[in-house]
Enzyme design. Sequence first.
Site, mmCIF file in Angstrom:
data_model
loop_
_atom_site.group_PDB
_atom_site.id
_atom_site.type_symbol
_atom_site.label_atom_id
_atom_site.label_comp_id
_atom_site.label_asym_id
_atom_site.label_seq_id
_atom_site.Cartn_x
_atom_site.Cartn_y
_atom_site.Cartn_z
ATOM 1 N N ASP A 1 0.720 -1.240 0.012
ATOM 2 C CA ASP A 1 -0.132 -0.022 -0.019
ATOM 3 C C ASP A 1 0.903 1.144 0.000
ATOM 4 O OD1 ASP A 1 -2.643 -0.974 -0.052
ATOM 5 O OD2 ASP A 1 -2.572 -1.736 1.835
ATOM 6 N N ASP B 1 -6.946 -4.240 -4.706
ATOM 7 C CA ASP B 1 -6.540 -2.825 -4.389
ATOM 8 C C ASP B 1 -5.163 -2.251 -4.971
ATOM 9 O OD1 ASP B 1 -8.004 -4.705 -2.700
ATOM 10 O OD2 ASP B 1 -7.923 -3.242 -0.847
HETATM 11 N N1 GLY Z 1 -7.303 -1.564 0.880
HETATM 12 C C1 GLY Z 1 -8.027 -2.151 1.803
HETATM 13 C C2 GLY Z 1 -9.532 -1.798 1.601
HETATM 14 O O1 GLY Z 1 -9.906 -1.378 0.574
HETATM 15 O O2 GLY Z 1 -10.131 -2.151 2.751
#
Ligand code: GLY
Length: 371
Positions: free
Chosen positions: A88, A150
């Site tokens: 992330d 994601d």
């Molecule tokens: N990237 C984690 C979520 O969207 O919860």
Amino acid sequence: MTYSDALTRALGVIRRTIPRMGTDRPAIGRDDLTYERCHDSHWVDGFWSGQLWLAYAETQDAVFLKAARAQRPYFIERLDRPQSHDHDLGFLYSLSLVADYKLTGDEDACRGALRAAESLAARYNDRGRFIRAWNSWSDNDHNEGRIIIDCMENLGLLFWAAQQTGRSCYRDIALAHAQTTIETIVRADGSTYHSFVFDPDTGARLRGETVQGYAGESCWSRGQSWGIHGFALAYRYTGEGRFRETAVRLAEYALARLPDDGVPYWDYRLPDDAPHYRDSSAGAIMAAGLFLLADVVDDAAQADRYRAAARAMLDGLLAGYTTFDHPHAEGLLVQGASHVAEGYADNMLPYGDYFLIEALLRAQGRTAFFW
Ligand code: GLY
């Protein structure tokens, strides 16, 4: 409420929250509409920073600049703790140091963001042509060979780093990961798996799964929104039609399954007896993604349709999901579903707040963001 009025009210909430938040960052909303603060190394750490930088870009008000800069030491210091990183890094650093560099030209911010891109690139598995999502949590979590949808939002950091440095390896990794995502996570009907698992040693493709959606074969709505926004971004960076076509397929799947107010349930394939929570964050991300997609499709009628759909989603959010009438709320949108299976539903979420601002700005024609 016009979008301009809504933005003014949202920026008012952010301004009011700055002294309370200090150098902390919001994690998840409480029932009284205050925010639990992030403990160290949270994936959501960047969204408050992103809101502050967007507010500064829009208003040029030094209050927002000062608050955004107050976040910077945390992001710089965290670079020295690579064990705190998973994939992330795009969510974290596009909305903090890249934003700072794009708006102020600060070279320290640029250097820090490039270090983040290097860490993200280091997660690339060449055998499977994917960026590993998460670190290991247990002996049998299969995270060594796991991707999640994601990650499409993290690729902007790599595309930006390639442009910034002239080093094509960042772009090559982003392109490979995006293509692998198309081939594994995107289904033929335009729905998506949340996650896909590979053999990390051979790169063999094993199976689709979910972690935050209803079921392995369901379609987690926030993941679908990440995909719409993320593939549209990949197209904007590369001009490669396969990414735009994928964003369109994902958008069409979701658009055909929205409730009347335009705000998605947390999963597009919920059986009747499943809990039917809304996920306002999925709505805000998708609205921003549809505005972005409308800007990159060639067909004017198609673009108009996506803009109208994005406006309908935004109207639904503004009519039923904002905190604007609450005098002490620290966030902007209620009814976000963070992780239903773990009991996190019906909360304010910092990414819902960030994308509400992004969508409101896109609705008014702004096109400069930090991804
Ligand atoms: N990237 C984690 C979520 O969207 O919860």
